[in-house]
Design a protein around this motif. Sequence first.
Motif, PDB file in Angstrom:
ATOM      1  N   ILE A  24      43.222  40.028  43.297  1.00 22.18           N
ATOM      2  CA  ILE A  24      43.796  38.872  43.818  1.00 22.18           C
ATOM      3  C   ILE A  24      44.532  37.948  43.032  1.00 22.18           C
ATOM      4  O   ILE A  24      45.718  37.674  43.119  1.00 22.18           O
ATOM      5  N   THR A  25      43.896  37.512  41.588  1.00 17.95           N
ATOM      6  CA  THR A  25      44.594  36.748  40.777  1.00 17.95           C
ATOM      7  C   THR A  25      45.161  37.606  39.651  1.00 17.95           C
ATOM      8  O   THR A  25      46.156  37.000  38.827  1.00 17.95           O
ATOM      9  N   MET A  26      44.995  38.930  39.536  1.00 16.52           N
ATOM     10  CA  MET A  26      45.657  39.648  38.565  1.00 16.52           C
ATOM     11  C   MET A  26      45.094  39.039  36.983  1.00 16.52           C
ATOM     12  O   MET A  26      45.882  39.707  36.000  1.00 16.52           O
ATOM     13  N   GLN A  27      43.897  38.368  36.869  1.00 18.03           N
ATOM     14  CA  GLN A  27      43.385  38.093  35.502  1.00 18.03           C
ATOM     15  C   GLN A  27      42.704  39.263  35.210  1.00 18.03           C
ATOM     16  O   GLN A  27      41.882  40.181  36.259  1.00 18.03           O
ATOM     17  N   GLY A  28      42.583  39.748  34.060  1.00 16.08           N
ATOM     18  CA  GLY A  28      41.816  40.614  33.515  1.00 16.08           C
ATOM     19  C   GLY A  28      40.391  40.174  33.223  1.00 16.08           C
ATOM     20  O   GLY A  28      40.278  39.057  32.995  1.00 16.08           O
ATOM     21  N   TYR A  29      39.452  41.101  33.209  1.00 16.22           N
ATOM     22  CA  TYR A  29      38.314  40.814  33.085  1.00 16.22           C
ATOM     23  C   TYR A  29      37.492  41.815  32.373  1.00 16.22           C
ATOM     24  O   TYR A  29      37.848  43.150  32.027  1.00 16.22           O
ATOM     25  N   VAL A  30      36.347  41.485  31.622  1.00 13.05           N
ATOM     26  CA  VAL A  30      35.611  42.448  30.629  1.00 13.05           C
ATOM     27  C   VAL A  30      34.108  41.993  31.129  1.00 13.05           C
ATOM     28  O   VAL A  30      33.666  41.000  31.280  1.00 13.05           O
ATOM     29  N   THR A  31      33.370  43.179  31.351  1.00 15.98           N
ATOM     30  CA  THR A  31      31.910  43.293  32.005  1.00 15.98           C
ATOM     31  C   THR A  31      31.232  42.537  30.989  1.00 15.98           C
ATOM     32  O   THR A  31      31.222  42.909  29.501  1.00 15.98           O
ATOM     33  N   ASP A  32      29.881  42.096  31.476  1.00 21.29           N
ATOM     34  CA  ASP A  32      28.955  41.581  30.397  1.00 21.29           C
ATOM     35  C   ASP A  32      28.216  42.903  29.759  1.00 21.29           C
ATOM     36  O   ASP A  32      27.950  42.813  28.650  1.00 21.29           O
ATOM     37  N   VAL A  33      28.113  44.042  30.388  1.00 20.72           N
ATOM     38  CA  VAL A  33      27.742  45.371  30.094  1.00 20.72           C
ATOM     39  C   VAL A  33      28.720  45.663  28.661  1.00 20.72           C
ATOM     40  O   VAL A  33      27.909  46.177  27.663  1.00 20.72           O
ATOM     41  N   ALA A  34      29.701  45.323  28.899  1.00 13.08           N
ATOM     42  CA  ALA A  34      30.512  45.975  27.797  1.00 13.08           C
ATOM     43  C   ALA A  34      30.622  45.137  26.363  1.00 13.08           C
ATOM     44  O   ALA A  34      30.167  45.509  25.369  1.00 13.08           O
ATOM     45  N   LEU A  35      30.084  43.750  26.638  1.00 21.61           N
ATOM     46  CA  LEU A  35      29.951  43.173  25.470  1.00 21.61           C
ATOM     47  C   LEU A  35      28.585  43.152  24.725  1.00 21.61           C
ATOM     48  O   LEU A  35      28.183  43.225  23.726  1.00 21.61           O
TER      49      LEU A  35
END
Length: 285
Positions: A41-52
């Motif tokens: 919807i917003t086209m913002q990128g995201y990184v999951t908590d699992v990855a961090l």
Amino acid sequence: MTIPAHLDPARKHDFVFLFDIVDGNPNGDPDNGGAPRTDPITMQGYVTDVALKRKIRNTVALLNAGRPGYDIYVEAGVALNAQHERAYDTGNAVNESEARDWMCQTFYDVRMMGAVMTTGKNRDRTAGRVQGPLQLTFSRSIDPVTTIEVPITRVTPTRVEDLATKQTEMGTKNIVPYGLYRGAGHFSAPLAAKTGVTSDDLQALWQAFEMMLEHDRAAARASMALRGLWVFSHSDAYGQIPAHKLLDRVQVTPLGHTAARSYSDYKVTIDTHVPEGVSLTALVD
């Protein structure tokens, strides 16, 4: 790295962090061909908590190799059932409660992040469930990100039988030209007391957070950097003010109207006038 004394496990901590990436992929989506994760919807990128958390685990293990109590439960190439059954195999547990305590003492990520250890065919050799004191949010980019599929060429084919007919193979890489991501974390002192988190454990967390991107370099993440880490520490275990009212004191503002391509395209403003009973520490600024 010197950690201030007030950043101890007897207090509640809420923190904000910023990291960015240049011409890379901070967290690929396996359901989308490995492309950078984006909000449709917003086209913002995201990184999951699992990855961090994976990066934190790897860095803690790197910095504390061979140190008792700093084994990692969720480790590549090791079955989880085999990990919690170690409590019984070593003779340190005869029931679930004892196994859970042994797991907290032995595995850093169990006592810090929690774990569900009730799986396995032998229901008499489980270790229960641990709710960890550390929780991270998804990290979301400040602006929408543009994902680009870049063609690449490899100078050798994959299969031996193809050597006679082709000398190269084509492929693609998915990248974000630039993205500045903001995330948050929370540390619960009452839960830390239950799992046995120590001051050394919390210091290991802050150290790992500061160094995790430095030791996670890969072709897709060659240019990632931690740009800020601000910790709001309460004077007691339960806190004086809701976390969101503290985290909102860190504001990130784009400076221009064109697509950002560097950290200098943003302004970071910190409201340092925190309420009574709360202290603010800039571990990375």
